[in-house]
Design a protein around this motif. Structure first.
Motif, short mmCIF file in Angstrom:
data_model
loop_
_atom_site.label_atom_id
_atom_site.label_comp_id
_atom_site.label_asym_id
_atom_site.label_seq_id
_atom_site.Cartn_x
_atom_site.Cartn_y
_atom_site.Cartn_z
N ILE A 268 1.61 -28.09 22.26
CA ILE A 268 0.37 -27.32 22.19
C ILE A 268 -0.80 -28.30 22.10
O ILE A 268 -0.95 -29.01 21.10
CB ILE A 268 0.38 -26.37 20.97
N SER B 272 -7.20 -26.91 20.89
CA SER B 272 -7.69 -26.75 19.52
C SER B 272 -7.81 -25.26 19.19
O SER B 272 -7.71 -24.41 20.09
CB SER B 272 -9.06 -27.41 19.37
N THR B 273 -8.06 -24.94 17.92
CA THR B 273 -8.20 -23.54 17.51
C THR B 273 -9.30 -22.82 18.30
O THR B 273 -9.05 -21.73 18.84
CB THR B 273 -8.48 -23.44 16.00
N ARG C 162 3.90 -20.25 17.40
CA ARG C 162 3.32 -21.50 16.90
C ARG C 162 1.85 -21.63 17.30
O ARG C 162 1.03 -22.12 16.53
CB ARG C 162 4.11 -22.70 17.45
N ILE C 163 1.52 -21.16 18.50
CA ILE C 163 0.13 -21.20 18.95
C ILE C 163 -0.76 -20.38 18.02
O ILE C 163 -1.83 -20.83 17.59
CB ILE C 163 0.03 -20.68 20.40
N ASN D 149 -1.11 -22.01 14.58
CA ASN D 149 -2.10 -23.09 14.62
C ASN D 149 -3.52 -22.54 14.62
O ASN D 149 -4.40 -23.05 13.91
CB ASN D 149 -1.89 -23.95 15.87
N GLY E 251 -4.24 -21.06 11.17
CA GLY E 251 -4.01 -21.93 10.01
C GLY E 251 -2.98 -21.35 9.06
O GLY E 251 -3.05 -21.57 7.85
N ARG F 244 0.87 -21.00 7.61
CA ARG F 244 2.05 -21.86 7.47
C ARG F 244 3.36 -21.13 7.70
O ARG F 244 4.37 -21.75 7.98
CB ARG F 244 2.07 -22.50 6.08
N TYR G 81 11.38 -25.01 15.12
CA TYR G 81 9.99 -24.62 14.88
C TYR G 81 9.77 -24.31 13.40
O TYR G 81 9.97 -23.17 12.96
CB TYR G 81 9.65 -23.41 15.75
#
Length: 433
Positions: free
Chosen positions: A119, A122-123, A190-191, A194, A197, A199, A223
């Motif tokens: 990936i 950025s956010t 996961r995208i 991210n 933010g 966890r 993952y």
């Protein structure tokens, strides 16, 4: 430990006829109809004209305002109509009709099916891309995904909840998608982790999909932060409120949102769409749907281009059976009967003779929101909108559990929907005064 929600719920016959059937790509449809409103919110603004040549993936309508979404062409061809056309609601709305000629994709779209797991965005770039690609929720609500990820000030998200439940009878599109595109779904998760933010992400799957649970658990080892959780088979566990209660034990307040309890919920199909949008620059122009029914000759799970007419799907499934009672879009519990063949997704259903309410309270006991459906129907019939508002009709998720369990065959959900519509009209008039 196998978990579930606690209040109400039912156990309808599953009828997962197509559970073992792989995804089949349908041939290009000769014509697609793309409504400007394929999402909750404001209709997109159509930016193409009749006679214009269009490529696959090209934007044809731009999102207007914050709660809206871009619409892209799912085929290559010529714009045949830009006018009000019939959609699944039974009303005519602005839409673009495109006659297919061939399949030439926009140059920036990566059509290679090879997995891309790294990936790089950025956010802020992820959020912009999700908006540009027109990603909306594919679990049924079609809420624009970029809006779902924009939280009010002071709100914090602790959990990303992924809905792999697919508790509607008959439907198996999400199940087969998890089996065939499991790793892409996890990359999509996961995208979003991210971007938010977050966890921890929890994927909830009912235990009647043991193969999907095992498959995703094996992949999830690569993952960190993604957990696969088993859930009991119970309807309507795919609803946000019930899923959050089952997985993290928190209750969303009346008229509240998942973010109020530190969660955000996405469907597995949406996660695959996010993967394709971010990693492949592919807009939302395809969807996996289940076309099923006990009398169909060839029921199956089909990957279709958006805007494909229901007639094409029925033909792929072997044609409309002679004993078909209805064609329903969205599933037998929450779906709505169609009066045309211009929208995707079909199932079976039928009406039984309606009798007087016998005050058995079965509808109350199964309501996952703790409402009194028999009372809401009575108030809707009498047009008593103020009282129906006091009875929290807005909390009804329209799951259909009440209608399913009613021994008198009363169309409770139909009248509750009518009551909600009348209440919306009343509120609109109050604002105009």
């Amino acid at each position: 430990m196998v978990e579930t929600f606690t209040l109400g719920g039912i156990h309808p016959a599953e009828n997962k006829i197509t559970a073992g059937k792989k995804i089949i790509d349908l041939p290009l449809p000769p014509v697609v109809t793309l409504p400007a409103l394929q999402h909750i919110g404001t209709p997109a603004k159509i930016i193409v004209k009749k006679g214009e040549k269009i490529k696959t993936g090209q934007i044809i309508a731009s999102g207007e305002g914050f709660i809206s979404a871009n619409i892209h062409s799912s085929v290559t061809g010529t714009v045949r109509k830009v006018e009000k056309l019939l959609d699944s609601s039974g009303y005519k709305r602005m839409a673009v009709e495109i006659e297919t000629t061939h399949d030439e994709w926009m140059e920036e779209i990566d059509t290679d099916t090879k997995l891309v797991s790294d990936i790089s965005l950025s956010t802020p770039e992820i959020l912009v891309k999700i908006w540009e690609m027109g990603i909306v929720g594919l679990g049924g609500a079609t809420f624009p995904s970029h809006v779902k990820m924009a939280f009010p000030r002071g709100k914090k998200v602790e959990y990303l909840i992924i809905n792999g439940v697919e508790c509607e009878p008959y439907l198996t599109a999400d199940h087969v998608l998890m089996l065939e595109k499991g790793e892409e779904i996890l990359v999509g998760i996961r995208i979003i982790m991210n971007a938010l933010g977050v966890r921890q992400a929890i994927v909830g799957i009912e235990i009647n999909k043991a193969d999907a649970i095992e498959h995703l658990r094996t992949i999830a080892n690569k993952y960190p932060g993604i957990i696969i959780r088993e859930l009991k088979v119970k309807y309507p566990q795919g609803s946000e409120k019930q899923l959050i209660k089952a997985l993290i034990g928190r209750e969303i307040p009346s008229e509240g949102l998942p973010v109020d309890v530190g969660a955000v919920v996405f469907n597995v199909g949406t996660m695959f769409a996010v993967y394709e949008a971010i990693q492949k620059s592919k807009p939302l122009i395809e969807k996996v749907v289940t076309v099923t029914g006990k009398s169909l000759r060839n029921p199956g799970n089909f990957r279709i281009r958006t805007g494909t007419h229901v007639s094409e799907l029925i033909e792929a499934a072997g044609g409309l059976p002679e004993d078909a009672g209805k064609i329903i879009a969205g599933g037998t519990m929450m779906g709505k009967a169609l009066n045309s063949l211009d929208v995707p997704v079909t199932n079976e259903s039928g009406r039984k003779p309606v009798m007087n309410c016998i005050r058995c309270s079965k509808c109350v006991s199964v309501c996952p929101m703790g409402l009194e459906p028999y009372l809401l129907m009575a108030l809707a019939v009498k047009g008593m909108c103020e009282l129906i508002e006091d009875c929290n009709v807005g909390d009804c998720m329209e799951c259909g559990s009440c209608s399913y369990t009613c021994p008198a065959n009363r169309p409770l959900l139909d009248y509750i929907r009518l009551g909600k519509a009348r209440l919306r009209e009343l509120k609109r008039k109050r604002k105009e005064k």
